[in-house]
Structures are given as structure tokens and as C-alpha cells.
Design a protein around this motif. Structure first.
Motif, PDB file in Angstrom:
ATOM      1  N   THR A  77      40.256  18.946  42.075  1.00  0.00           N
ATOM      2  CA  THR A  77      41.546  18.874  41.423  1.00  0.00           C
ATOM      3  C   THR A  77      42.652  18.537  42.338  1.00  0.00           C
ATOM      4  O   THR A  77      42.780  19.355  43.241  1.00  0.00           O
ATOM      5  N   PHE A  78      43.397  17.488  42.023  1.00  0.00           N
ATOM      6  CA  PHE A  78      44.579  17.283  42.727  1.00  0.00           C
ATOM      7  C   PHE A  78      45.785  17.417  41.965  1.00  0.00           C
ATOM      8  O   PHE A  78      45.760  16.565  40.789  1.00  0.00           O
ATOM      9  N   VAL A  98      48.408  20.839  51.437  1.00  0.00           N
ATOM     10  CA  VAL A  98      49.644  20.379  50.809  1.00  0.00           C
ATOM     11  C   VAL A  98      50.416  19.312  51.447  1.00  0.00           C
ATOM     12  O   VAL A  98      50.669  19.589  52.577  1.00  0.00           O
ATOM     13  N   TYR A  99      51.029  18.437  50.703  1.00  0.00           N
ATOM     14  CA  TYR A  99      51.405  17.359  51.127  1.00  0.00           C
ATOM     15  C   TYR A  99      52.640  17.187  50.317  1.00  0.00           C
ATOM     16  O   TYR A  99      53.090  17.564  49.245  1.00  0.00           O
ATOM     17  N   ALA A 100      53.674  16.358  50.863  1.00  0.00           N
ATOM     18  CA  ALA A 100      55.214  15.982  50.271  1.00  0.00           C
ATOM     19  C   ALA A 100      55.410  14.752  50.441  1.00  0.00           C
ATOM     20  O   ALA A 100      55.190  14.051  51.655  1.00  0.00           O
ATOM     21  N   HIS A 110      45.696  28.686  46.451  1.00  0.00           N
ATOM     22  CA  HIS A 110      45.414  27.473  45.849  1.00  0.00           C
ATOM     23  C   HIS A 110      45.606  27.281  44.544  1.00  0.00           C
ATOM     24  O   HIS A 110      44.929  26.769  43.841  1.00  0.00           O
ATOM     25  N   GLU A 111      46.867  27.911  44.034  1.00  0.00           N
ATOM     26  CA  GLU A 111      47.513  27.716  42.741  1.00  0.00           C
ATOM     27  C   GLU A 111      48.668  27.700  42.511  1.00  0.00           C
ATOM     28  O   GLU A 111      49.399  27.803  43.302  1.00  0.00           O
ATOM     29  N   MET A 127      47.285  27.318  37.448  1.00  0.00           N
ATOM     30  CA  MET A 127      46.523  26.216  37.631  1.00  0.00           C
ATOM     31  C   MET A 127      46.027  26.098  39.068  1.00  0.00           C
ATOM     32  O   MET A 127      46.863  26.060  39.952  1.00  0.00           O
ATOM     33  N   SER A 128      44.599  25.902  39.295  1.00  0.00           N
ATOM     34  CA  SER A 128      44.118  25.890  40.576  1.00  0.00           C
ATOM     35  C   SER A 128      44.190  24.426  41.143  1.00  0.00           C
ATOM     36  O   SER A 128      43.943  23.611  40.193  1.00  0.00           O
TER      37      SER A 128
END
Ligand SMILES: Cc1cc2nc3c(=O)[nH]c(=O)nc-3n(C[C@H](O)[C@H](O)[C@H](O)COP(=O)(O)OP(=O)(O)OC[C@H]3O[C@@H](n4cnc5c(N)ncnc54)[C@H](O)[C@@H]3O)c2cc1C
Length: 380
Positions: free
Chosen positions: A3-4, A260-262, A88-89, A98-99
């Protein structure tokens, strides 16, 4: 199945979701946005849409059915209130959690506000409210001669309002373009009847006008604050991610946490071309940064090293700007009064360029900036 999750359903988020599918990702894609509208483009909000020249449906990034077709779980009107990096939520404002396997933060920026009754311009609703205000005619005072302030001034003039722009710097766009080219914008606005008050700050927005630092009061029926935007970094900061001016990332748009990305307005990303981190609040950075982050999330090798690019339309001036003028020591202009290319140089090397009412030259300008070379002699 992986899940992304993408937090922030603006242009960067929507384009990232699109890229995940185009690249063949068959896991779950959840795109969460605080606004009620599906992802849309903001540039028309201060131009054609504000002037009533473009249709509402044209501002959206994708048609409404696209998200279901692509099996993208679009959650609108939902705000992410927290990120638990180790678990990771994400936590949502309806109390649920949400995970995710990987998370992309594209929360954008919010307009800086001023105390008092001043309009800001960021959302469709803001643009519609301003359009209605301008349609009533009357006296409009705009605080700030940056991009949003100047585009709003042009729209208000074209709607028939009396327009005054107040700016503490000696020219419009002073910090981005410097005085030489800032003056070009000042002249365009003056020629179209905008009263520019430069070198003066607005002290207070009052019920029926604006009080200036000089003590003068400018009566106004409507006041717009175009005083910049601040990146929406609080989620990231509270989660413990590294934050500077924006969320800090490497050249692959990875934050200080590996999953985690931005991207987009909120990211302050290392750009190898400039050898430093840049936070770019421009449309093209959301358009290209979202997809780059998506590819990075998929494990592809990504080096996001684009030349910053911006465009604007104001009255009879259309222009595109590439690069970053920081530290320039010379400006060279080639062409005529309202049809020219300006180059900013540092130690003889081109670092930025702006084409005004001259088209199809952006690739050449960007190539010149990338090459780090001098300005070639003019061609006749
Ligand atoms: C009026 C206007 C005109 C512009 N004109 C130009 C132009 O002519 N040329 C140009 O190059 N650039 C222009 N820009 C800049 C450009 O639109 C932005 O750079 C671009 O919108 C950035 O996209 P983004 O996806 O990073 O962020 P945004 O578009 O800001 O989207 C971020 C979204 O995330 C949502 N969000 C924030 N926090 C949360 C949360 N916790 N949970 C869920 N959702 C959240 C926000 O509500 C928002 O919808 C303009 C901007 C504005 C406002």
C-alpha cells in the motif's frame, strides 16, 4: 499487496498516483486530500479562471471517473493528522488509522495571512470569492507585488476595479528577479493603470482600507494579501522527519525516513545541478516532482535535477522564467521593450533566463544554464 499512501491531493500527489499506475504498480494507491475538490491546477485561479475566461472543468488534473478507472482510492475532505514512522501508519481526522508500506507527502503550501479582513488566493473557493469581489468593481488594494499579487492586480484591473498595489521592496518581484527586471513588471502595471506604491509597507488592514507605514490610509472595498506562502510541514515535523524550510529530501526525493518521500511545494530537495537544496513553489515542480517521487518509491534510480521553471501572464506580458537568480552579478537583455530574453549571470555564467513574449526558447535557455557556460554572442 503493498500500500502506497499519498498525503495531499494537489498536482504533485495526483501526478504521483498516475505515475505509480503507469509504471505498473498494482498495489493499493490511496490519495488523501483535505480539500473537497479532486486534484486541480492552481495557475488558472489567478489568471483565466479568475477572469472568468476558463471553464471550471478545465482546471482539474483528471476527469472524475479517472480515479476509479485507475483503482486509485481518492479520499477527499480528509485530513491526515499524524504519521507514526515506526508503525508505518497515518492517522486521519475521522479517528481512523491507515497502514502504508511507502508514504509520499505532497501537502503543498498555505498562503501567509495578515490580521484583518484580507482575501488570500490558493483554492478554487478563494478564486471564486475574489472573482465575485472584483465583479462588484470598486477599490482594490493588493498587499504584495509578488506573482500572486501582480496577477490578481491584472485580473482586478481587467474587471474594471481601481487597483493599488503596496510593496515594501523598491520594485515588484524584487527578490526573485532583482531591480532590473522588476522594473519591467512595474512599467507594465503602471501602463495599465495600476497605482504602484513601492518601498512602502502595509501596517494594518482596517475595516474599510489599509493603513500604510507612512501613516497614509488607502480606502478599499476589497483587500488581497499576496504575501507569500508557507510550506505545510507540521505533519512531517511532528512525525520527526528532518525539516528545514521544507521537508528535507535527497535528490531521489527521499526524506530522512527511508520509506517516506516528499515532492512539490512542501519539499526542499537536494538538486545536484545547484549543489544545494531548493524549495520550489512552482507548477512545473509539482508536475515533475510528483512523478519523480513515485518512481523513486518503486525503487527506480531517480536524480531529480530539473532547472526550476515558472510562467506568468499579466496584461499583455506573457513570460517564462528558468533557473535561480541567487547571487547574480550581471543582467543581459536581448530584444525589444516587451519582446526580449533576459539572462542573469554569475561570474560570467548564465544561471537564469526569462523569455518575455518570445516563445519556444525555454529548452535553449535551460541547456545554457545546465552547461554552466557563458552567454554566446547574439545571433542576427
Ligand atoms: C493562485 C495560484 C497561482 C499560481 N500560478 C502559478 C503559475 O502561473 N506558474 C507556476 O509555475 N506556478 C504557479 N503557482 C504555484 C503552483 O500552483 C504550485 O507550485 C502547485 O500547486 C504546488 O502543487 P503541490 O501539489 O505541491 O501542492 P498544493 O497544490 O498546495 O496541494 C497540496 C494539497 O495537499 C492538501 N493537504 C495539506 N495538508 C494535508 C493533510 N494534512 N492531509 C490531507 N491533505 C492535505 C492541501 O489541502 C492541498 O490540496 C500558483 C499557485 C497559486 C496558489
Amino acid at each position: 499487496m503493498a500500500t502506497f499512501v499519498i498525503v495531499g491531493a494537489g498536482l504533485a500527489g495526483a501526478k504521483a498516483a498516475q505515475t505509480l499506475r503507469e509504471e505498473g504498480f498494482d498495489g493499493e494507491v490511496v490519495l488523501i486530500g483535505a480539500e473537497e475538490e479532486r486534484p486541480y491546477e492552481r495557475p488558472p485561479l489567478s489568471k483565466g479562471y479568475l477572469q472568468g475566461r476558463s471553464e471550471r472543468e478545465k482546471i482539474f488534473v483528471h476527469p472524475p471517473y479517472w480515479y476509479a478507472d485507475q483503482e486509485i482510492d481518492l479520499r477527499l475532505g480528509v485530513t491526515v493528522t499524524g504519521i507514526a514512522l515506526d508503525a508505518h501508519e497515518v492517522a486521519l481526522d475521522d479517528g481512523s488509522r491507515m497502514s502504508y508500506d511507502k508514504l509520499l507527502i505532497t501537502t503543498g503550501a498555505s498562503p501567509r495571512t495578515l490580521p484583518g479582513q484580507a482575501y488570500t488566493l490558493r483554492t478554487v473557493a478563494d478564486s471564486e470569492a475574489l472573482k465575485a469581489g472584483f465583479a462588484a468593481g470598486g477599490r482594490v488594494v493588493i498587499i504584495g507585488a509578488g506573482w500572486i499579487g501582480l496577477e490578481s492586480a491584472a485580473a482586478a484591473r481587467e474587471a474594471g476595479c481601481e487597483v493599488t498595489v503596496v510593496e515594501p521592496e523598491p520594485t515588484p518581484l524584487h527578490r526573485v528577479l532583482g531591480p532590473e527586471l522588476g522594473e519591467v513588471f512595474a512599467n507594465v502595471h503602471r501602463r495599465h493603470g495600476v497605482d504602484l506604491r513601492l518601498g512602502v509597507s502595509a501596517e494594518e488592514v482596517e475595516a474599510d482600507g489599509v493603513r500604510l507605514g507612512t501613516g497614509e490610509r488607502l480606502p478599499a472595498d476589497l483587500v488581497v494579501a499576496g504575501v507569500g506562502a508557507a510550506p505545510n510541514v507540521s505533519l512531517a515535523r511532528e512525525a520527526g522527519l528532518e525539516v528545514g524550510d521544507g521537508i528535507l529530501t535527497d535528490a531521489a526525493l527521499r526524506t530522512s525516513h527511508p520509506d517516506v518521500y516528499a515532492a512539490g511545494d512542501v519539499a526542499e530537495s537536494y538538486n545536484p545541478l545547484y549543489g544545494r537544496r531548493l524549495r520550489v513553489e512552482h507548477w512545473a515542480n509539482a508536475l515533475n516532482g510528483g512523478p519523480a517521487a513515485a518512481r523513486s518509491m518503486l525503487g527506480q534510480e531517480v536524480v531529480y535535477d530539473r532547472v526550476p521553471y515558472f510562467y506568468t501572464d499579466q496584461f499583455d506580458l506573457g513570460m517564462e522564467f528558468s533557473g535561480d537568480t541567487t547571487g547574480y552579478d550581471q543582467v543581459v537583455t536581448r530584444g525589444e521593450e516587451l519582446e526580449f530574453i533576459a539572462y542573469w549571470l554569475r561570474e560570467g555564467r548564465v544561471i537564469a533566463g526569462m523569455n518575455v513574449n518570445v516563445w519556444d526558447v525555454v529548452d535553449d535557455i535551460q541547456r545554457l544554464i545546465r552547461s554552466g557556460g557563458p552567454l554566446p554572442p547574439p545571433q542576427d
